[in-house]
Design a protein around this motif. Structure first.
Motif, PDB file in Angstrom:
ATOM      1  N   GLU A   4       0.816  -1.219   0.000  1.00 13.53           N
ATOM      2  CA  GLU A   4       0.000   0.000   0.000  1.00 13.53           C
ATOM      3  C   GLU A   4       0.851   1.270   0.000  1.00 13.53           C
ATOM      4  O   GLU A   4       1.766   1.408   0.835  1.00 13.53           O
ATOM      5  N   GLY A   5       0.557   2.144  -0.908  1.00  8.44           N
ATOM      6  CA  GLY A   5       1.218   3.443  -0.945  1.00  8.44           C
ATOM      7  C   GLY A   5       2.521   3.465  -1.725  1.00  8.44           C
ATOM      8  O   GLY A   5       3.081   4.537  -1.987  1.00  8.44           O
ATOM      9  N   LYS A  47       3.165   2.758  -4.858  1.00  6.30           N
ATOM     10  CA  LYS A  47       3.054   3.366  -6.182  1.00  6.30           C
ATOM     11  C   LYS A  47       3.240   4.891  -6.091  1.00  6.30           C
ATOM     12  O   LYS A  47       4.053   5.478  -6.809  1.00  6.30           O
ATOM     13  N   ASP A  48       2.509   5.515  -5.173  1.00  3.42           N
ATOM     14  CA  ASP A  48       2.612   6.981  -4.994  1.00  3.42           C
ATOM     15  C   ASP A  48       4.006   7.374  -4.529  1.00  3.42           C
ATOM     16  O   ASP A  48       4.549   8.405  -4.932  1.00  3.42           O
ATOM     17  N   SER A  49       4.591   6.558  -3.665  1.00  3.25           N
ATOM     18  CA  SER A  49       5.919   6.888  -3.126  1.00  3.25           C
ATOM     19  C   SER A  49       6.973   6.882  -4.227  1.00  3.25           C
ATOM     20  O   SER A  49       7.849   7.756  -4.279  1.00  3.25           O
ATOM     21  N   GLU A  54       6.398   7.380  -7.407  1.00  2.00           N
ATOM     22  CA  GLU A  54       6.124   8.530  -8.283  1.00  2.00           C
ATOM     23  C   GLU A  54       6.659   9.826  -7.674  1.00  2.00           C
ATOM     24  O   GLU A  54       7.195  10.680  -8.372  1.00  2.00           O
ATOM     25  N   LEU A  55       6.523   9.925  -6.362  1.00  2.00           N
ATOM     26  CA  LEU A  55       7.050  11.111  -5.682  1.00  2.00           C
ATOM     27  C   LEU A  55       8.571  11.212  -5.843  1.00  2.00           C
ATOM     28  O   LEU A  55       9.111  12.282  -6.133  1.00  2.00           O
ATOM     29  N   SER A  92       9.349  12.353  -9.239  1.00  2.00           N
ATOM     30  CA  SER A  92       9.040  13.787  -9.417  1.00  2.00           C
ATOM     31  C   SER A  92      10.148  14.660  -8.846  1.00  2.00           C
ATOM     32  O   SER A  92      10.286  15.819  -9.209  1.00  2.00           O
ATOM     33  N   ILE A 129       2.477  -0.155 -11.494  1.00  2.00           N
ATOM     34  CA  ILE A 129       3.685   0.626 -11.202  1.00  2.00           C
ATOM     35  C   ILE A 129       4.505   0.703 -12.481  1.00  2.00           C
ATOM     36  O   ILE A 129       4.687  -0.311 -13.167  1.00  2.00           O
ATOM     37  N   SER A 176       5.205   8.805   0.594  1.00  2.00           N
ATOM     38  CA  SER A 176       4.456   9.931   0.002  1.00  2.00           C
ATOM     39  C   SER A 176       3.504  10.533   1.039  1.00  2.00           C
ATOM     40  O   SER A 176       3.365  11.747   1.146  1.00  2.00           O
ATOM     41  N   GLU A 177       2.901   9.657   1.835  1.00  2.00           N
ATOM     42  CA  GLU A 177       1.981  10.116   2.890  1.00  2.00           C
ATOM     43  C   GLU A 177       2.698  11.029   3.896  1.00  2.00           C
ATOM     44  O   GLU A 177       2.195  12.080   4.298  1.00  2.00           O
ATOM     45  N   ASN A 235       3.577  14.610   2.496  1.00  2.00           N
ATOM     46  CA  ASN A 235       2.497  15.553   2.157  1.00  2.00           C
ATOM     47  C   ASN A 235       1.770  16.062   3.397  1.00  2.00           C
ATOM     48  O   ASN A 235       1.979  15.605   4.487  1.00  2.00           O
TER      49      ASN A 235
END
Lengths: 296, 296
Positions: B36-37, B39-41, B43-44, B47, B75, B292-293, B296
């Motif tokens: 969990e999470g 994928k976003d991590s 991407e961050l 970025s 991913i 990522s959580e 942010n």
């Protein structure tokens, strides 16, 4: 250590022992050929009413099929004279630990194991088809609660599904026994040695983190089996004859049975005559095949 | 050991490192599910112009097929970002030891090895048909003088003939290299662990009596491969992230690369915080998915 060099040495030996236990490969034959003179020597022992027992770690064939190997070399041997590690494993399960009738043994090994087990009334799972789509099959594997023991022997039809089924039953099945027919490092054939049962077995020892009960020489289970089979055997008047110090000779020593090493197989004389030798036979003779020649 | 617990810790981490090397199983995914999470991590990190490298001991699939695994979890990962032990072994042979063009590699392993080797122009022998009559085939086996190396990886189509060919080439072929993609004890799948490359490999180590060169983590060859691949990498500003102390974290330590342990796989926090801990990461974070959580 005493060398058996002449007729007198040999007559003393025949006076001292009633039962002669033989390893086969490197003693009776090498690959597909009988060792010179062995046939006459075995017949001579029989003519003197000596009891012969052939004790082999090979678990790939049943005793019945093993007699055909003797036959093909022109040597007579009765099924009842052969103790293989497959048969000893069957005896261990059926007669010594009394393997439950409602449980099954998962076999990784040859047909010889299955045949010996079934003859003793042990329920087996024996799978000898190569799997089609291994990764897909793995996804659906789970421990089988019917499996009460995994038995591992040399398996020429080895595959990853069999290894995996053995692995998950050993790891996840409560009280599942883990038994191996033998621990031989290599499997000798006429052309080359190939990976032996003991080498293949180590994959499972490492993956499961569990230690198996190993039935074959040099462990005592083969002798337990012989004692169960031949109730009147006098071990003080029994001689174990072999070519391998680590299996055959140590087997005799572990069981308080006198030993004779021959030089037609693995061991060289210097392996047990030097000051650093750890496993030393009671007697040494160049070849079993010299016995009849020496006595006549 | 420092715990990464909040935004400030994480910002310091991002300031200190340009390249993030990840183990996959237990870090990015477990079995068939992304953690969990994560994928976003990832991407961050992209970025922020961080370089990502996925470093896996799994040799069963090629890097091309491995990108499909990422894709199936939603991913994105480029083939060039993946260093598998199969690819590292190909690089080792082609670029580091300059494996001779007139020799062949005998592969016991998955198709992924063959594909990576052929892409590097290495001649292979890759046999994936189950043998019909093994004992008959064994009688005719002999070492192949064309074989200059045996490469061993996890092989779901393992069979006794392959093991035997590997064995006789290693033992009887002068100068034949013996190389393994990795030494992992088990192969984790979603349902259970199964015997790993390292466990299967030990059969050959025992039967041949020879020690292989092992390419995978924690050994330095994977890092040699990364340095060959990414010539401008600054290892002082590189962080190795993994769930396994014995492979991932030791790999970083062996290569003087800073390490971060996550707790979504094999290792528990107490494994490296106790006074007897031998392999201690520089940082610890509960999960890659928190990155990522937290920021942010």
């Amino acid at each position: 250590m005493k060398d058996i060099l002449n007729k007198q040495d040999l007559e003393n030996l025949l006076d001292n022992y009633d039962t002669f236990m033989f390893d086969c490969d490197g003693v009776i034959w090498r690959g597909h050929e009988a060792i010179e003179g062995v046939k006459d020597s075995l017949e001579l022992l029989r003519s003197k009413n000596k009891k012969l027992i052939f004790v082999t770690n090979n678990s790939s064939t049943s005793r019945k099929d093993y007699t055909k190997k003797f036959e093909s070399l022109g040597i007579s041997a009765d099924k009842g004279e052969i103790i293989s590690s497959a048969y000893a494993t069957a005896t261990y399960l059926a007669d010594i630990v009394k393997f439950p009738k409602d449980k099954k043994v998962y076999i990784v090994g040859g047909l010889g194991i299955k045949e010996e087990f079934e003859e003793k009334g042990i329920n087996c799972i024996f799978e000898n088809e190569f799997p089609r789509n291994v990764k897909e099959e793995l996804k659906h594997l789970k421990p089988n609660p019917e499996v009460g023991a995994v038995v591992f022997g040399i398996d020429f039809e080895l595959n990853y599904i069999k290894m995996s089924k053995a692995h998950i039953n050993i790891v996840h099945n409560p009280d599942c026994m883990f038994i191996a027919t033998n621990d031989d490092r290599v499997f000798p054939m006429a052309n080359y040695d190939f990976p032996g049962c003991g080498s293949l077995l180590h994959s499972l020892i490492l993956s499961t983190g569990k230690k198996p009960t190993i039935i074959g020489k040099p462990n005592h289970y083969m002798l337990d089996c012989i004692k169960t089979e031949y109730k009147d055997i006098d071990l003080k008047r029994t001689l174990m004859i072999g070519d391998n110090l680590d299996t055959d000779i140590l087997f005799g020593i572990n069981g308080n049975v006198d030993t004779l090493a021959v030089l037609t197989g693995v061991a060289k004389r210097e392996d047990f005559t030097g000051s650093s030798a750890k496993i030393v036979p009671k007697y040494c003779m160049k070849s079993m095949g010299l016995l009849s020649e020496m006595l006549n």
